[in-house]
Design a protein around this motif. Sequence first.
Motif, PDB file in Angstrom:
ATOM      1  N   UNK A 196       3.256   9.757 -10.035  1.00  0.00           N
ATOM      2  CA  UNK A 196       2.475   9.975 -11.255  1.00  0.00           C
ATOM      3  C   UNK A 196       1.845  11.363 -11.255  1.00  0.00           C
ATOM      4  N   UNK A 197       1.341  11.768 -10.110  1.00  0.00           N
ATOM      5  CA  UNK A 197       0.713  13.080  -9.983  1.00  0.00           C
ATOM      6  C   UNK A 197       1.731  14.192 -10.280  1.00  0.00           C
ATOM      7  N   UNK A 198       2.931  14.066  -9.714  1.00  0.00           N
ATOM      8  CA  UNK A 198       3.981  15.057  -9.954  1.00  0.00           C
ATOM      9  C   UNK A 198       4.421  15.049 -11.414  1.00  0.00           C
ATOM     10  N   UNK A 199       4.537  13.856 -12.000  1.00  0.00           N
ATOM     11  CA  UNK A 199       4.925  13.764 -13.404  1.00  0.00           C
ATOM     12  C   UNK A 199       3.880  14.434 -14.290  1.00  0.00           C
ATOM     13  N   UNK A 226       0.821  -1.207   0.000  1.00  0.00           N
ATOM     14  CA  UNK A 226       0.000   0.000   0.000  1.00  0.00           C
ATOM     15  C   UNK A 226       0.855   1.257   0.000  1.00  0.00           C
ATOM     16  N   UNK A 227       1.944   1.248   0.776  1.00  0.00           N
ATOM     17  CA  UNK A 227       2.844   2.399   0.821  1.00  0.00           C
ATOM     18  C   UNK A 227       3.510   2.630  -0.531  1.00  0.00           C
ATOM     19  N   UNK A 228       3.944   1.548  -1.163  1.00  0.00           N
ATOM     20  CA  UNK A 228       4.570   1.661  -2.476  1.00  0.00           C
ATOM     21  C   UNK A 228       3.589   2.223  -3.499  1.00  0.00           C
ATOM     22  N   UNK A 229       2.381   1.695  -3.498  1.00  0.00           N
ATOM     23  CA  UNK A 229       1.377   2.169  -4.454  1.00  0.00           C
ATOM     24  C   UNK A 229       1.051   3.634  -4.200  1.00  0.00           C
ATOM     25  N   UNK A 230       0.950   4.011  -2.948  1.00  0.00           N
ATOM     26  CA  UNK A 230       0.678   5.411  -2.613  1.00  0.00           C
ATOM     27  C   UNK A 230       1.799   6.319  -3.144  1.00  0.00           C
ATOM     28  N   UNK A 231       3.047   5.907  -2.934  1.00  0.00           N
ATOM     29  CA  UNK A 231       4.184   6.693  -3.417  1.00  0.00           C
ATOM     30  C   UNK A 231       4.210   6.751  -4.947  1.00  0.00           C
ATOM     31  N   UNK A 232       3.879   5.630  -5.593  1.00  0.00           N
ATOM     32  CA  UNK A 232       3.837   5.611  -7.054  1.00  0.00           C
ATOM     33  C   UNK A 232       2.766   6.554  -7.591  1.00  0.00           C
ATOM     34  N   UNK A 233       1.614   6.584  -6.932  1.00  0.00           N
ATOM     35  CA  UNK A 233       0.552   7.500  -7.357  1.00  0.00           C
ATOM     36  C   UNK A 233       0.984   8.951  -7.182  1.00  0.00           C
TER      37      UNK A 233
END
Length: 65
Positions: free
Chosen positions: A15-18, A5-12
């Motif tokens: 993506x938002x910043x990108x 869950x932490x990894x997915x949250x960080x990945x999202x």
Amino acid sequence: MSSKQELIKEMLEMQKKFTAYEQANGVDPQEYFTPEAGSELDGYRQKYMEMAMKVVEIGRASCRE
């Protein structure tokens, strides 16, 4: 190791910043695949891929249990 869950949250968040960067500046393929050292995209693809593979590994491990 980070939880799935932490990894997915960080990945999202990545993506938002990108997406914000892309909308503000535009991104061409060369900038994305071979960014200049120190640029906003420097290391982005590699870090994102590593995180995605960790999520896959966690998923595989949980299927084996």
